[in-house]
Design a protein around this motif. Structure first.
Motif, PDB file in Angstrom:
ATOM      1  N   ASN A 109      61.721  14.238  86.308  1.00  0.00           N
ATOM      2  CA  ASN A 109      62.685  13.296  85.765  1.00  0.00           C
ATOM      3  C   ASN A 109      63.570  12.770  86.902  1.00  0.00           C
ATOM      4  O   ASN A 109      64.370  13.517  87.454  1.00  0.00           O
ATOM      5  N   PRO A 110      63.441  11.490  87.240  1.00  0.00           N
ATOM      6  CA  PRO A 110      64.238  10.937  88.344  1.00  0.00           C
ATOM      7  C   PRO A 110      65.743  11.142  88.207  1.00  0.00           C
ATOM      8  O   PRO A 110      66.453  11.148  89.207  1.00  0.00           O
ATOM      9  N   ASN A 111      66.235  11.349  86.985  1.00  0.00           N
ATOM     10  CA  ASN A 111      67.671  11.604  86.816  1.00  0.00           C
ATOM     11  C   ASN A 111      68.112  12.898  87.488  1.00  0.00           C
ATOM     12  O   ASN A 111      69.305  13.092  87.737  1.00  0.00           O
ATOM     13  N   TYR A 112      67.162  13.797  87.761  1.00  0.00           N
ATOM     14  CA  TYR A 112      67.494  15.087  88.374  1.00  0.00           C
ATOM     15  C   TYR A 112      67.219  15.136  89.886  1.00  0.00           C
ATOM     16  O   TYR A 112      67.414  16.174  90.504  1.00  0.00           O
ATOM     17  N   TYR A 113      66.754  14.047  90.464  1.00  0.00           N
ATOM     18  CA  TYR A 113      66.476  14.044  91.908  1.00  0.00           C
ATOM     19  C   TYR A 113      67.696  14.480  92.709  1.00  0.00           C
ATOM     20  O   TYR A 113      67.577  15.175  93.712  1.00  0.00           O
ATOM     21  N   ARG A 114      68.881  14.069  92.276  1.00  0.00           N
ATOM     22  CA  ARG A 114      70.108  14.433  92.988  1.00  0.00           C
ATOM     23  C   ARG A 114      70.240  15.962  93.069  1.00  0.00           C
ATOM     24  O   ARG A 114      70.695  16.506  94.067  1.00  0.00           O
TER      25      ARG A 114
END
Length: 150
Positions: free
Chosen positions: A58-63
């Protein structure tokens, strides 16, 4: 023995798809054996930071991956043998100010290794290791690489 192994490992961040073998490999590297359990949150197995697969799915969790990389000496991007599509964005390794290596897991399955190798390289992984938890030699080669030099 496990205590000595744990002390000698650098701090590692494991990143990869759900069920690619991150937790199992972490436990084998640290304890010499594994008992599978689903990783629900960022956890530690000795000096290994184990991330849930959802972090890269999930790109929202890349951070979260990038922030956890600050605590690591080496980041491991994992793909399993036979993986046909890359879960990692191109050059994702450049987001981290750490050495990023690739690990292809489950190589004992006889499935394709070229596509996972290509995908790990495209993600920016440097050196790539092929491992099976059933092959102590492949584990030893990886462990030697991620250990502190004596």
């Amino acid at each position: 023995m496990a205590e000595n192994v744990e002390k000698s490992l650098k701090t590692i961040l494991m990143v990869g798809r759900t069920e690619c073998g991150k937790t199992t490999l972490s436990e084998v590297l640290v304890h010499g054996e594994s008992q599978y359990h689903k990783t629900q949150a960022v956890t530690r197995v000795g000096s290994i930071i184990d991330t849930p697969g959802e972090y890269i799915e999930n790109p929202n969790y890349y951070r979260g991956i990038i922030l956890n990389s600050y605590d690591a000496d080496i980041v491991i991007f994992m793909n399993e043998a036979g993986e046909e599509e890359s879960i990692f964005p191109p050059n994702f390794a450049q987001s981290m100010n750490r050495e990023v290596i690739g690990v292809i897991s489950k190589v004992d399955t006889g499935r394709d290794l070229e596509t996972p190798r290509k995908n790990l390289k495209l993600a920016g992984a440097g050196k790539i290791f092929e491992v099976s938890i059933h092959d102590p030699e492949s584990i030893a080669v990886l462990r030697d690489y991620i250990s502190h030099e004596e």
